[in-house]
Design a protein around this motif. Sequence first.
Motif, short mmCIF file in Angstrom:
data_model
loop_
_atom_site.label_atom_id
_atom_site.label_comp_id
_atom_site.label_asym_id
_atom_site.label_seq_id
_atom_site.Cartn_x
_atom_site.Cartn_y
_atom_site.Cartn_z
N GLN A 13 0.83 -1.19 0.00
CA GLN A 13 0.00 0.00 0.00
C GLN A 13 0.87 1.25 0.00
O GLN A 13 2.02 1.22 0.46
N ALA A 14 0.31 2.31 -0.50
CA ALA A 14 1.02 3.59 -0.48
C ALA A 14 1.43 3.93 0.94
O ALA A 14 0.66 3.75 1.89
N LYS A 88 4.99 5.29 -3.20
CA LYS A 88 3.89 5.99 -3.85
C LYS A 88 3.40 5.15 -5.03
O LYS A 88 4.17 4.37 -5.60
N PRO A 89 2.15 5.35 -5.44
CA PRO A 89 1.66 4.60 -6.62
C PRO A 89 2.54 4.80 -7.85
O PRO A 89 2.71 3.87 -8.65
N GLU A 90 3.14 5.97 -7.98
CA GLU A 90 4.01 6.21 -9.14
C GLU A 90 5.32 5.46 -9.08
O GLU A 90 6.10 5.48 -10.04
N THR A 92 5.26 2.29 -8.89
CA THR A 92 4.91 1.02 -9.49
C THR A 92 5.68 0.81 -10.79
O THR A 92 5.65 1.66 -11.68
N VAL A 120 2.42 -0.58 -6.11
CA VAL A 120 2.01 0.23 -4.97
C VAL A 120 0.57 0.67 -5.18
O VAL A 120 0.26 1.38 -6.14
N SER A 121 -0.30 0.23 -4.29
CA SER A 121 -1.72 0.57 -4.42
C SER A 121 -2.04 1.84 -3.63
O SER A 121 -1.43 2.11 -2.60
N SER A 122 -3.00 2.57 -4.16
CA SER A 122 -3.37 3.84 -3.49
C SER A 122 -4.45 3.63 -2.46
O SER A 122 -5.03 2.57 -2.33
#
Length: 122
Positions: A13-14, A88-90, A92, A120-122
């Motif tokens: 997770q984020a 962070k999701p970015e 990924t 990475v999930s938000s």
Amino acid sequence: QVQLVESGGGLVQAGGSLRLSCAASGSIFISSINSMGWYRQAPGKQRDLVATITSGGSTNYADSVKGRFTISRDNAKNTVYLQMNSLKPEDTAVYYCNAEIKVWGRESMDYWGKGTLVTVSS
């Protein structure tokens, strides 16, 4: 035969953390390892540098990961690590290990691992 084998990717997770490892196998063939590093490639994008570390321990980071990621290496184990915090999701991407390795009787050349996926999930 020398190979780079990555491990440690996965889903997080984020805000979470992951630690990637990359070991150079075939140590009997290795004379020296110079720079080691991590690169990443997000879907539809080019492969970009994340961080590098020299045999002497000097490090270099992409601006996007400074303060969040830490690269380190264990020269005795021919292994490089990437500690990733505050993900962070970015972030990924597929993360690739890279190393400049000199094998006995040959010039140094670049080796790449097969990659490990970090999501990475938000």
